[in-house]
Write a protein that holds these residues in place. Structure first.
Motif, short mmCIF file in Angstrom:
data_model
loop_
_atom_site.label_atom_id
_atom_site.label_comp_id
_atom_site.label_asym_id
_atom_site.label_seq_id
_atom_site.Cartn_x
_atom_site.Cartn_y
_atom_site.Cartn_z
N ILE A 181 -7.25 -11.06 -10.10
CA ILE A 181 -5.99 -10.50 -10.57
C ILE A 181 -5.21 -9.98 -9.37
N VAL A 182 -3.88 -9.98 -9.48
CA VAL A 182 -3.00 -9.52 -8.40
C VAL A 182 -2.16 -8.36 -8.91
N LEU A 183 -2.08 -7.29 -8.12
CA LEU A 183 -1.17 -6.18 -8.38
C LEU A 183 -0.01 -6.27 -7.41
N ASP A 184 1.18 -6.41 -7.93
CA ASP A 184 2.39 -6.43 -7.11
C ASP A 184 2.88 -5.00 -6.97
N CYS A 185 2.54 -4.37 -5.85
CA CYS A 185 2.97 -3.00 -5.54
C CYS A 185 3.94 -2.99 -4.38
N ALA A 186 4.57 -4.13 -4.10
CA ALA A 186 5.47 -4.26 -2.96
C ALA A 186 6.88 -3.82 -3.33
N ASP A 187 7.57 -3.20 -2.41
CA ASP A 187 8.97 -2.82 -2.60
C ASP A 187 9.84 -3.97 -2.11
N SER A 188 9.60 -5.16 -2.67
CA SER A 188 10.30 -6.36 -2.23
C SER A 188 10.34 -7.35 -3.38
N GLN A 203 3.93 8.44 -1.42
CA GLN A 203 2.77 7.65 -1.00
C GLN A 203 1.63 8.62 -0.66
N THR A 204 1.06 9.17 -1.71
CA THR A 204 0.17 10.32 -1.58
C THR A 204 -1.25 9.97 -1.12
N ALA A 254 0.84 -1.21 0.00
CA ALA A 254 0.00 0.00 0.00
C ALA A 254 0.86 1.25 0.00
N GLY A 255 2.01 1.18 -0.70
CA GLY A 255 2.94 2.30 -0.73
C GLY A 255 2.80 3.16 -1.95
N GLY A 256 3.96 3.51 -2.55
CA GLY A 256 3.97 4.47 -3.64
C GLY A 256 3.26 4.02 -4.90
N LEU A 257 3.45 2.76 -5.30
CA LEU A 257 2.78 2.26 -6.49
C LEU A 257 1.27 2.16 -6.28
N ALA A 258 0.88 1.78 -5.08
CA ALA A 258 -0.54 1.63 -4.78
C ALA A 258 -1.24 2.98 -4.64
N ALA A 259 -0.48 4.03 -4.35
CA ALA A 259 -1.09 5.34 -4.11
C ALA A 259 -1.93 5.81 -5.29
#
Length: 320
Positions: free
Chosen positions: A116-123, A66-67, A31-36
């Motif tokens: 569907i899966v969104l990979d928004c993890a910084d890992s 992460q707006t 739920a970080g920058g990509l998910a924002a």
């Protein structure tokens, strides 16, 4: 007028497409920058069920990219705050917050429960775990990575090759946004592209974004597209697992770095003789373990798996 009127005007959407979105379910890992940008765009489009998974709390250093979060959210769980923002944006959808890491134990059932899966993890460990499980389940994965001034987004699994087919080897660097830095706008750009790819997959748009990788470099304003439909899956891959008592577990981190090993039965030295048990190499992120596995597998006859230190507690918030 319907809140979805403007997108329903598109021939690719219409009433039928909007019904498909309302019936769809999306798992967002991180739920970080990509998910924002991705989360509000999915919620705004009317995706019927969204699950947000993230174990972390909001930090002041997150806010430049992460707006979804404000200064008042510092210290609060990211997943819960993000879910609340989505409910405020669209009361017609159901949003579930999971305050937990994306672990091998809980991920298979979670993936099977979504379209569907969104990979928004910084890992990258989470990315490869998601890819392995999505490939096995036939679930599309929209995965992205951003660092510095650029990154990529791609549509994997489902009817397309996996992340491992495109990136079969251990990453050259373990750098992350926390260690190497990142510009907020490029994160937002790629996160928005994840949302667009996801909506196109859910709508059954042609051509499908699955099997496509888009690279972005804002330093020289370069964009590149790669088709990887024919990329072969690697013949050998080191899976990310949760180590168990039946495994031969090696904690690669020295005691000074990790006083408590990843498992109570873990040892801190590599075996010097073959063992019938599965060998599980563990470290903080999985990168050290992967590189060790690549070298050790040249002589080790048995199965080798990887473990990255993660938490396992789950807190659910399922109000809609």
């Amino acid at each position: 007028m319907s809140r979805y009127a403007r997108q329903m005007q598109l021939p690719a959407v219409g009433a039928t497409g909007q019904q498909r979105l309302a019936a769809a379910s999306v798992l967002v890992v991180g739920a970080g920058g990509l998910a924002a940008p991705a989360l509000p765009l999915l919620a705004g489009a009317g995706v019927g069920r969204i699950t947000v998974l993230d174990p972390d709390t909001v930090a002041l250093s997150n806010l430049h990219r992460q707006t979804l979060f404000s200064e008042a959210d510092v210290g609060a769980p990211k997943a819960a705050i993000a879910a609340a923002r989505m409910r405020a944006l669209n009361s017609e959808i159901t949003v579930t917050a999971l305050q937990d890491a994306f672990s091998p134990d809980m991920a298979p059932a979670l993936i099977a429960d979504h379209d569907i899966v969104l990979d928004c993890a910084d890992s990258y460990a989470a990315s490869y775990l998601a890819s392995d499980l999505c490939l096995a389940a036939g679930v599309p994965l929209i995965s992205a990575s951003v660092l510095g001034h650029g990154g990529y987004v791609g549509g994997f699994c489902g009817c397309a090759p996996s992340l491992r087919a495109v990136f079969p080897d251990a990453p050259d660097s373990g750098a992350s946004c926390a260690t190497a830095g990142v510009m907020g706008p490029v994160v937002a750009q790629i996160g928005a592209m994840q949302a667009q790819m996801s909506l196109q997959v859910l709508l059954g748009a042609e051509p499908s974004p699955l099997g496509t990788l888009v690279q972005v470099n804002t330093t020289g304003w370069h964009h590149a597209r790669m088709d990887f439909h024919d990329a072969p899956e690697p013949t050998r891959a080191f899976a990310f697992v949760t180590p168990g008592s039946g495994d031969l577990i090696v904690e690669l981190r020295p005691e000074a770095e990790a006083p408590t090993p990843v498992h109570p039965s873990a040892r801190r030295t590599l075996p010097d003789a073959p063992d019938p048990r599965r060998l599980v190499l563990a470290c903080a992120t999985g990168l050290r373990a992967w590189r060790t596995a690549e070298e050790f597998s040249k002589t080790w006859p048995g199965e080798i798996a990887l473990a990255a230190a993660t938490t396992t507690h789950v807190t659910k918030d399922t109000s809609s």
